[in-house]
Design a protein around this motif. Structure first.
Motif, PDB file in Angstrom:
ATOM      1  N   ALA A  92     -12.683 -41.242 -10.447  1.00 19.96           N
ATOM      2  CA  ALA A  92     -11.666 -41.499 -11.309  1.00 19.96           C
ATOM      3  C   ALA A  92     -11.909 -42.905 -12.119  1.00 19.96           C
ATOM      4  O   ALA A  92     -12.137 -43.853 -11.162  1.00 19.96           O
ATOM      5  CB  ALA A  92     -10.426 -41.497 -10.781  1.00 19.96           C
ATOM      6  N   ARG A  93     -11.641 -43.013 -13.340  1.00 16.91           N
ATOM      7  CA  ARG A  93     -12.015 -44.448 -14.086  1.00 16.91           C
ATOM      8  C   ARG A  93     -10.530 -44.989 -14.672  1.00 16.91           C
ATOM      9  O   ARG A  93     -10.091 -46.212 -14.807  1.00 16.91           O
ATOM     10  CB  ARG A  93     -12.722 -44.493 -15.103  1.00 16.91           C
ATOM     11  N   ASP A  94      -9.394 -44.154 -15.153  1.00 14.95           N
ATOM     12  CA  ASP A  94      -8.269 -44.529 -15.657  1.00 14.95           C
ATOM     13  C   ASP A  94      -7.211 -43.726 -15.381  1.00 14.95           C
ATOM     14  O   ASP A  94      -7.331 -42.787 -14.418  1.00 14.95           O
ATOM     15  CB  ASP A  94      -8.295 -44.548 -17.290  1.00 14.95           C
ATOM     16  N   SER A 128      -5.953 -49.967 -15.610  1.00 14.87           N
ATOM     17  CA  SER A 128      -5.387 -48.811 -16.090  1.00 14.87           C
ATOM     18  C   SER A 128      -3.911 -48.902 -15.674  1.00 14.87           C
ATOM     19  O   SER A 128      -3.528 -48.360 -14.921  1.00 14.87           O
ATOM     20  CB  SER A 128      -5.853 -47.715 -15.843  1.00 14.87           C
ATOM     21  N   PRO A 129      -3.068 -49.978 -16.330  1.00 17.11           N
ATOM     22  CA  PRO A 129      -1.690 -50.154 -15.753  1.00 17.11           C
ATOM     23  C   PRO A 129      -0.839 -48.857 -15.772  1.00 17.11           C
ATOM     24  O   PRO A 129       0.190 -48.651 -14.997  1.00 17.11           O
ATOM     25  CB  PRO A 129      -0.887 -51.236 -16.893  1.00 17.11           C
ATOM     26  N   ASP A 130      -1.156 -47.892 -16.718  1.00 19.02           N
ATOM     27  CA  ASP A 130      -0.185 -46.550 -16.609  1.00 19.02           C
ATOM     28  C   ASP A 130      -0.405 -45.871 -15.220  1.00 19.02           C
ATOM     29  O   ASP A 130       0.487 -45.057 -14.974  1.00 19.02           O
ATOM     30  CB  ASP A 130      -0.515 -45.677 -17.922  1.00 19.02           C
ATOM     31  N   ALA A 131      -1.484 -46.228 -14.617  1.00 18.33           N
ATOM     32  CA  ALA A 131      -1.481 -45.493 -13.345  1.00 18.33           C
ATOM     33  C   ALA A 131      -0.684 -45.947 -12.183  1.00 18.33           C
ATOM     34  O   ALA A 131      -0.310 -45.277 -11.236  1.00 18.33           O
ATOM     35  CB  ALA A 131      -3.110 -45.833 -12.782  1.00 18.33           C
ATOM     36  N   HIS A 132       0.119 -46.905 -12.573  1.00  8.50           N
ATOM     37  CA  HIS A 132       1.087 -47.341 -11.691  1.00  8.50           C
ATOM     38  C   HIS A 132       2.321 -46.531 -11.269  1.00  8.50           C
ATOM     39  O   HIS A 132       2.962 -46.148 -10.503  1.00  8.50           O
ATOM     40  CB  HIS A 132       1.889 -48.592 -12.128  1.00  8.50           C
ATOM     41  N   LEU A 133       2.616 -45.363 -12.363  1.00 13.79           N
ATOM     42  CA  LEU A 133       3.441 -44.178 -12.015  1.00 13.79           C
ATOM     43  C   LEU A 133       2.665 -43.421 -11.177  1.00 13.79           C
ATOM     44  O   LEU A 133       3.579 -42.762 -10.200  1.00 13.79           O
ATOM     45  CB  LEU A 133       3.597 -43.662 -13.547  1.00 13.79           C
ATOM     46  N   THR A 160       4.609 -48.737 -17.164  1.00 13.26           N
ATOM     47  CA  THR A 160       4.451 -49.038 -18.509  1.00 13.26           C
ATOM     48  C   THR A 160       4.804 -48.199 -19.648  1.00 13.26           C
ATOM     49  O   THR A 160       4.638 -48.054 -20.510  1.00 13.26           O
ATOM     50  CB  THR A 160       2.838 -49.247 -19.071  1.00 13.26           C
ATOM     51  N   GLN A 161       5.530 -47.161 -18.771  1.00 20.58           N
ATOM     52  CA  GLN A 161       6.142 -45.746 -19.399  1.00 20.58           C
ATOM     53  C   GLN A 161       7.409 -45.365 -18.786  1.00 20.58           C
ATOM     54  O   GLN A 161       7.691 -45.796 -17.756  1.00 20.58           O
ATOM     55  CB  GLN A 161       4.989 -44.782 -19.556  1.00 20.58           C
ATOM     56  N   THR A 209      -1.943 -41.725 -22.317  1.00 18.05           N
ATOM     57  CA  THR A 209      -1.545 -42.297 -21.157  1.00 18.05           C
ATOM     58  C   THR A 209      -0.907 -41.334 -20.001  1.00 18.05           C
ATOM     59  O   THR A 209      -0.627 -40.288 -20.541  1.00 18.05           O
ATOM     60  CB  THR A 209      -0.654 -43.364 -21.374  1.00 18.05           C
ATOM     61  N   VAL A 210      -0.750 -41.803 -18.764  1.00 21.95           N
ATOM     62  CA  VAL A 210       0.024 -41.028 -17.971  1.00 21.95           C
ATOM     63  C   VAL A 210       1.578 -40.749 -18.308  1.00 21.95           C
ATOM     64  O   VAL A 210       2.077 -41.675 -18.528  1.00 21.95           O
ATOM     65  CB  VAL A 210      -0.106 -41.504 -16.759  1.00 21.95           C
TER      66      VAL A 210
END
Length: 233
Positions: A92-94, A128-133, A160-161, A209-210
């Motif tokens: 996984a990368r993003d 990949s900040p959206d991965a915080h979810l 971020t979402q 994004t996620v």
């Protein structure tokens, strides 16, 4: 003259030839139709589409690896499916590469122990900040050793979402565990609700994004506000 050969063969041979022709025609149609991946899912991958997905998975395409693993699992080839799932997780990368399987298999399937899943997600959040979810969802996932409401609280300001469903789950777990939600975390939830309001008015493009599995709805936001308000009582 051209039909003389047809008249010479027996009735059984005619039926055999007709059935063979129909089978060949169906086989050709099946293979041509199988190229349309948009009409298939992991439960129905076949023919050309399945070949393409496998080729992409072997070349390192993360989405194809998850898809091919799901197909193998559906086909009850679980050991091979696990190999591809682990390969997809470690590659996984993003944020979009972090799939729900990583939560569902946490501490349930070898290779998906809580520490490994958490480490993978922490690595992805750096770029990949959206991965915080996904990381927040991991920290509140029941049955996984990564469950930690303090760590979950620390992720909320980093979202971020819109995360209306996940935040509702977080508040439910906090209530059942008699966990006092910190004031900064409550403020971060309010900020996320404001973000959800913007997304409700202007939905973002899909697949970039996620996202949560369900788009934000007004009644969901109202429920989240009530949950948050109950903490102030």
């Amino acid at each position: 003259m051209k039909l003389r050969w047809w008249n010479r063969i027996g009735c059984g041979a005619k039926w055999l030839l007709l059935i063979s022709t129909l089978m060949v025609t169906y086989t050709i149609w099946w293979w041509i139709d199988s190229a349309h991946c948009d009409q298939q899912d992991e439960h129905s991958y076949h023919g050309i589409c399945l070949m393409r997905i496998k080729e992409r998975a072997e070349r390192g395409d993360n989405a194809a690896q998850w898809a091919y693993a799901s197909h193998l699992e559906t086909a009850q080839k679980e050991s091979e499916a696990r190999m591809w799932q682990l390969r997809a997780m470690h590659g996984a990368r993003d944020g979009l590469d972090l799939r729900g399987e990583m939560l569902g298999y946490c501490d349930r399937i070898p290779g998906f122990d809580a520490r490994t899943v958490e480490t993978t997600m922490l690595r992805i959040t750096q770029s990949s900040p959206d991965a915080h979810l996904r990381l927040l969802q991991l920290y509140i996932y029941p049955g996984c050793g990564a469950f930690n409401l303090e760590k979950a609280s620390a992720q909320i300001p980093l979202l971020t979402q819109c995360a209306h469903l996940t935040l509702a789950d977080y508040l439910r777990h906090a209530e059942s565990a008699h966990y006092s939600v910190p004031h900064p975390t409550r403020q971060a939830i309010r900020s996320n609700i404001a973000l959800c309001e913007r997304e409700l008015a202007d939905p973002p493009p899909l697949g970039t994004t996620v996202r949560e599995f369900m788009p934000v709805r007004r009644d969901s936001l109202d429920t989240l506000r009530r949950q948050l308000a109950s903490l102030e009582q």
